[in-house]
Design a protein around this motif. Structure first.
Motif, mmCIF file in Angstrom:
data_model
loop_
_atom_site.group_PDB
_atom_site.id
_atom_site.type_symbol
_atom_site.label_atom_id
_atom_site.label_comp_id
_atom_site.label_asym_id
_atom_site.label_seq_id
_atom_site.Cartn_x
_atom_site.Cartn_y
_atom_site.Cartn_z
ATOM 1 N N ASP A 364 12.042 -35.565 43.028
ATOM 2 C CA ASP A 364 11.033 -35.067 42.105
ATOM 3 C C ASP A 364 11.561 -35.196 40.679
ATOM 4 O O ASP A 364 12.734 -34.893 40.411
ATOM 5 C CB ASP A 364 10.723 -33.599 42.401
ATOM 6 N N LEU A 366 11.251 -33.451 38.085
ATOM 7 C CA LEU A 366 11.671 -32.210 37.438
ATOM 8 C C LEU A 366 12.673 -31.433 38.275
ATOM 9 O O LEU A 366 13.666 -30.916 37.751
ATOM 10 C CB LEU A 366 10.451 -31.328 37.147
ATOM 11 N N TRP A 388 5.356 -36.234 43.545
ATOM 12 C CA TRP A 388 6.046 -35.087 42.967
ATOM 13 C C TRP A 388 5.463 -33.812 43.558
ATOM 14 O O TRP A 388 4.406 -33.821 44.185
ATOM 15 C CB TRP A 388 5.933 -35.081 41.433
ATOM 16 N N LYS A 391 4.159 -28.269 39.491
ATOM 17 C CA LYS A 391 4.826 -28.152 38.194
ATOM 18 C C LYS A 391 4.460 -26.817 37.534
ATOM 19 O O LYS A 391 3.519 -26.139 37.954
ATOM 20 C CB LYS A 391 4.401 -29.315 37.289
ATOM 21 N N PHE A 395 1.967 -27.792 32.454
ATOM 22 C CA PHE A 395 3.046 -28.756 32.244
ATOM 23 C C PHE A 395 2.536 -30.106 31.744
ATOM 24 O O PHE A 395 3.240 -30.819 31.033
ATOM 25 C CB PHE A 395 3.817 -28.942 33.557
ATOM 26 N N PRO A 432 9.469 -23.491 34.044
ATOM 27 C CA PRO A 432 10.335 -24.565 34.551
ATOM 28 C C PRO A 432 11.690 -24.024 35.005
ATOM 29 O O PRO A 432 12.011 -22.844 34.792
ATOM 30 C CB PRO A 432 10.497 -25.489 33.335
ATOM 31 N N TRP A 436 16.088 -26.709 32.423
ATOM 32 C CA TRP A 436 15.193 -27.755 31.931
ATOM 33 C C TRP A 436 15.497 -28.074 30.474
ATOM 34 O O TRP A 436 15.690 -27.173 29.650
ATOM 35 C CB TRP A 436 13.743 -27.306 32.078
ATOM 36 N N GLY A 441 10.797 -34.851 33.445
ATOM 37 C CA GLY A 441 9.606 -34.712 34.268
ATOM 38 C C GLY A 441 8.295 -34.772 33.522
ATOM 39 O O GLY A 441 7.230 -34.773 34.134
#
Length: 444
Positions: A364, A366, A388, A391, A395, A432, A436, A441
């Motif tokens: 994925d 992210l 994916w 999120k 996002f 997130p 992050w 992502g």
């Protein structure tokens, strides 16, 4: 062409390693999802698996309340596993559609979309000015999917519903459990997932009809009615004979023998319903008296109460003296069905499921490496795929607002300041991962 060549041919035809080189069945279909919990999100998820562009619209800040339903309190990198598995391949935006400017943004998206899925209480979207009556004026080709517990009209329409509610209403609970014991709720959210399957079927039928008529339509799917639809012969037993279906535990009373039994080291399902497989089971159990009993030669004879009980009693004793593997091997040798009761760990480690992408490991953008259940139907030329997982709230705001609606950064900033659009709250489930970097992502 012999059987071995057929299997080689089908493996090459479906080639799980070549999925991304093939087109997607629903590519070009845009779906707007305005849903919470399970029933609605799963409907859109099934379409996303097959290539539809799904835009999930949540309220700014907290978003879908399912984000905070975490099995045993477990979150992975600030996201709930219960939320990820029903939100694959979706674009996440946050719009307060209850406000006039938010409703206007939704209408702009509707004008560019094919399908809208919602699962609010019946009449909620209409009260906000964005129900089917209003949106079909914006886009007459819109397919509007309304999911609810009991339907959009009639006496039960205002009742809230969850999966347990639908299992109770549909009669599922009444037929699940052991004799003399209370009704049981099935462990998974079967009402939500069954309802989502019927909703997906309705959407695909409406899209096909639109190709012929040029017009969209509204679809009403009830969670409880969906479970009623799969109650096989339960209704017929009452309507024809005035009898209620009984709870019978882990065995089947219409297909004998078939059930789940305890072995030395676990549980195993055994079925030997047709006459040939029953004879094979008798050979495996060394039950010469059963094999030679004329009353047990046919299914109709095995269905008689006395015969059914003695078959299940003997089968239970035989399985209890074996390991799960021994029962499975006997099934393969003698021609009856035998399969261990699998756990999540069994699925995770099963090479058969991984090879077929029923269990799908992927990267994925992210969250990094993840393992998810893959799409159910395997299409040879236009296969589904995992790209994916879910999120954070909002996002993909910039991607959707700028690329699809053509909004400039200043307009987006003003809408954000006014609370019309937004992103995630600083809360586990909405935000997130802690590491992050602000870019990983993102889709631009």
């Amino acid at each position: 062409m012999d059987a071995e060549n057929y299997f080689d041919w089908t493996e090459k035809l479906f080639d799980p390693e070549n999925v991304f080189a093939k087109p997607e069945a629903l590519k070009g279909i845009r779906v707007l999802e305005l849903c919470t919990r399970v029933f609605g999100p799963v409907t859109a998820d099934l379409l996303a698996d097959l290539g539809a562009e799904v835009i999930k619209i949540e309220l700014p800040g907290v978003g879908d309340l399912m984000r905070y339903v975490a099995p045993r309190g477990f979150f992975y990198k600030n996201i709930s596993p219960a939320f990820t598995h029903m939100n694959h391949n979706k674009y996440h935006v946050a719009i307060d559609i209850r406000k006039p400017k938010g409703a206007e943004l939704l209408k702009q998206l509707v004008a560019r979309s094919d399908v809208l899925v919602e699962n609010f209480r019946p009449g909620t979207m209409d009260r906000w000015g964005v129900g089917y009556r209003q949106l079909k004026e914006v886009n007459p080709r819109l397919v509007y999917q309304a999911n609810s517990g009991f339907g959009q009209w009639s006496a039960y329409r205002d009742r809230p519903s969850y999966d347990a509610t639908s299992q109770a209403m549909s009669g599922f609970s009444a037929t699940t459990g052991f004799p003399g014991r209370p009704p049981l709720k099935i462990g998974i959210w079967i009402g939500d997932y069954t309802g989502a399957l019927f909703a997906t079927l309705g959407i695909l039928a409406a899209l096909y009809a639109r190709n012929k008529t040029g017009s969209g339509q509204m679809i009403d799917v009830s969670q409880g009615e969906s479970l009623i639809r799969i109650q096989d012969w339960t209704w017929l037993l009452w309507s024809l004979f005035g009898k209620e279906r009984r709870r019978v535990g882990n065995v089947d009373v219409a297909m004998v023998p078939s059930g789940v039994f305890r072995a030395k080291d676990g549980f195993v399902a055994v079925s030997a319903v047709d006459d040939g497989s029953f004879q094979g089971l008798c050979d495996a159990m060394e039950a010469d008296d059963f094999r030679d009993d004329e009353e047990l030669e046919s299914l109709s004879g095995r269905l008689q109460d006395e015969n059914r009980e003695k078959i299940y009693e003997r089968l239970s004793r035989w399985v209890a003296a074996c390991t799960v593997r021994q029962v499975e091997e006997a099934g393969r040798r003698y021609g009856f069905s035998a399969q261990r009761v699998a756990s999540a760990r069994d699925h995770y480690e099963d090479e058969h499921l991984r090879f077929r992408k029923a269990v799908w490991e992927f990267e994925d953008p992210l969250y990094g490496p993840v393992v998810e259940y893959g799409p159910g139907p395997k299409l040879s030329e236009t296969p589904g795929r995992m790209r994916w997982i879910a999120k954070p709230v909002g996002f993909h705001n910039d991607h959707v607002f700028r690329n699809l609606l053509g909004l400039d950064p200043e307009t987006i900033r003003v809408l954000t300041d006014e609370g019309i659009v937004g992103t995630w709250a600083d809360r586990i489930g909405a935000k997130p991962p802690d590491d992050w970097d602000g870019h990983r992502g993102r889709v631009f």
